[in-house]
Scaffold this active site. Structure first.
Site, PDB file in Angstrom:
ATOM      1  N   ALA A 272      36.936  38.921  38.204  1.00 21.41           N
ATOM      2  CA  ALA A 272      37.583  37.751  38.685  1.00 21.41           C
ATOM      3  C   ALA A 272      37.754  37.559  39.994  1.00 21.41           C
ATOM      4  O   ALA A 272      38.318  36.264  40.328  1.00 21.41           O
ATOM      5  CB  ALA A 272      38.889  37.725  37.840  1.00 21.41           C
ATOM      6  N   PHE A 300      41.889  40.641  36.277  1.00 24.37           N
ATOM      7  CA  PHE A 300      42.838  40.663  37.425  1.00 24.37           C
ATOM      8  C   PHE A 300      44.309  39.740  36.814  1.00 24.37           C
ATOM      9  O   PHE A 300      44.633  39.476  35.560  1.00 24.37           O
ATOM     10  CB  PHE A 300      42.493  40.197  38.745  1.00 24.37           C
ATOM     11  CG  PHE A 300      41.503  41.352  39.206  1.00 24.37           C
ATOM     12  CD1 PHE A 300      41.785  42.690  39.331  1.00 24.37           C
ATOM     13  CD2 PHE A 300      40.068  40.950  39.224  1.00 24.37           C
ATOM     14  CE1 PHE A 300      40.942  43.883  40.067  1.00 24.37           C
ATOM     15  CE2 PHE A 300      39.123  42.003  39.823  1.00 24.37           C
ATOM     16  CZ  PHE A 300      39.696  43.276  39.983  1.00 24.37           C
TER      17      PHE A 300
END
Length: 555
Positions: A272, A300
């Site tokens: 991410a 994340f």
């Protein structure tokens, strides 16, 4: 306490055919990889059933380097749901070998809340990552060969955009030169490697709706520009079919099980911080076809993973979470409250309170998407009751739900309260209509500014001349309707990895733009973020070994 791999090894797993049969998937649709893993067809999706299923997104506050435990929470919630009699499936991303052998470790959950077989999932699994790597590098080889074979015809590319990939953290490969030596070795050119989760092929795999859409997207991949500034794509190479063949198995979702024998789909694995951080649309919708509740995770913190899940995946797939779970830990709150990382496991109520600034911004951001937000406190053995109660009271003041997750230590029993509260929240206060950060019609530059200011808290967004030039190019190529995917540090709302807490009114720098015409998004590179991580001073690989035929040190 046993290690994760010791716990995983102690579980008596069920045959994957049993797991599939309970879902209603027949043996003829189960392609086994051993006794405990299987692929199922990507054609099992029933859109009418998808509409009836309840989707739960799990995200988190800004993570520490050790993570926050989203996967453990996601698996734990699925276990808790099963304990209270709900038909539930967890849909997760596949781990990358980079973190497994690097700093963060594996991504199969932890303790008594894992997906199994944990060792295989964390390592080669069903070969999806290798297929993505091979497909990406096959394009690289075919492109180099095309340039070499057609140079006598006057063909050349002014700029080659397509690099190579490897699912290993290897900083030495970020920038390389290819074609050195005799002329038969090819044309000398600069190149480099990204880690496989950053490959556009990975993003395409995760956003494709079926095999035909996969092929269409591969054909549209932008490889470079000719000297008369015309785009050169995989379609021009004429090899989209060959690349699709390499991915024909990888597009099928992987069915596995949890530590308590409940079903799980683990499929796709973009990061991410440098990609869009979501598992495949196909896996999510397949899970929603067979379960009343589906739990999925975005990578994340919510500023990265959840924003991209909502603004990119949901926008393209027509999905909408019924609830978003925000995971918080005392360690994470203390770090964002200014407590030194060496001391975050020590009691510090004041540090916890200061850390609420980070959590509260994530809550407000998610509510801005129209989401009903529920805070899950991921419990660690070092946590004190006093500090947990401080978090509980604060969530009550914020008007958001709160529950403990103790599945790491207790399995499903440790998530029953959590599961009950989540079901109640969905019944009584489900998320409203999804509100995106930007519209499709907004200029690309304005989309980037919208994410940076509304989600991150930036005051000013500065674009390099290189980035502005590529944005103009994107407009000329008709890409202005694409969503944006900002690549930035996962440790802060800002581009500064040390910018803990909830920084605001900072300057946010966009240094480059990557045009992903296959995955159909524009990637904005913020600050010093890189797409090929390096290894730490003491990589996790030093702890991993085989002793008496069994793997040790894998976490």
């Amino acid at each position: 306490m046993k290690s994760d791999i010791e716990i995983a090894r102690s579980v008596r797993m069920r045959k994957i055919t049993e797991i599939a049969a309970e879902l209603g998937i027949g043996n003829e649709d189960v392609e086994q990889y051993g006794h405990y893993m299987a692929k199922v067809p990507s054609t099992l999706i029933d859109e009418e059933k998808v509409k009836k299923s309840k989707l739960i997104l799990v995200t988190s506050i800004t993570a520490t380097k050790a993570g926050i435990g989203k996967t453990t929470v996601s698996v734990g919630l699925a276990l808790g749901m099963a304990k209270i009699g709900k038909k539930c499936i967890v849909a997760l991303r596949e781990p990358s070998l980079g973190p497994v052998f690097g700093m963060k470790g594996g991504a199969a959950g932890g303790g008594y809340a894992q997906v199994l077989p944990m060792d295989k999932i964390n390592l080669h699994f069903t070969g999806d990552f290798h297929a993505v790597t091979s497909a990406h590098n096959t394009i690289s080889a075919l492109l180099d060969n095309y340039i070499y074979q057609h140079q006598k015809d006057g063909f050349a590319l002014k700029e080659v955009l397509w690099k190579r990939t490897l699912d290993v953290n290897d900083r030495s490969l970020r920038s390389i030169v290819t074609g050195l030596g005799p002329r038969t070795n090819g044309v000398v050119a600069e190149s480099g490697f990204d880690i496989t989760p950053a490959s556009e092929i990975m993003a395409i795999l995760c956003l494709a709706t079926d095999i035909n859409d996969l092929r269409r997207r591969i054909e549209n991949i932008l490889l470079g520009y000719t000297f008369d500034d015309k785009p050169f794509t995989v379609k021009d190479l004429g090899v989209a079919g060959a690349i699709t063949v390499l991915l024909q198995d990888a597009i099928k979702p992987n069915l596995v099980q949890t530590t308590e024998g409940t079903p799980a789909f683990v499929h796709g694995g973009p990061f991410a911080n440098i990609a869009h951080g979501c598992n495949t649309i196909i896996a999510t919708k397949t899970a929603m076809t067979y379960a009343d509740y589906v739990i999925t995770e975005a990578g994340f913190g919510a500023d990265l993973g959840a924003e991209k899940f909502l603004d990119i995946k949901c926008r393209k797939a027509g999905l909408k979470p019924d609830l978003t779970v925000l995971v918080a830990t005392l360690n994470g709150l203390k770090m964002h409250g200014g407590v030194p990382e060496t001391d975050i496991k020590l009691p510090n109520p004041e540090g916890v309170v200061r850390g609420f600034a980070n959590m509260d911004r994530h809550i407000r951001n998610l509510q801005g998407f129209g989401q009903s937000v529920f805070v899950c406190f991921n419990k660690f053995s070092s946590d004190t009751d006093e500090e947990i109660e401080i978090v509980r009271r604060h969530c009550a003041e914020m008007g958001v739900g709160f529950a403990l997750n103790d599945a790491w230590a207790k399995g499903g029993e440790g998530a029953v309260e959590f599961a009950d509260a989540v079901v109640k929240a969905i019944d009584e206060n489900p998320s409203g209509e999804l509100k995106y950060t930007y519209t499709d019609e907004m200029p690309l530059k304005d989309k980037i500014v919208a994410v940076a200011t509304r989600i991150y808290g930036a005051g000013t967004v500065v674009f390099s001349s290189k980035a502005l030039s590529k944005l103009r190019l994107a407009d000329s190529l008709g890409l202005s309707s694409f969503p944006v995917c900002i690549a930035k540090t996962q440790y802060s709302f800002s581009q500064d990895p040390k910018g803990y807490g909830a920084p605001k009114d900072f300057t946010f720098e966009i240094n480059d733009i990557v045009l992903n015409t296959g995955s159909e998004m524009v990637v904005a590179i913020a600050g010093e973020i890189i797409r090929m991580p390096g290894l730490p001073r003491v990589p996790q690989a030093e702890k991993i070994d085989i002793v008496d035929g069994e793997i040790v040190g894998l976490s």
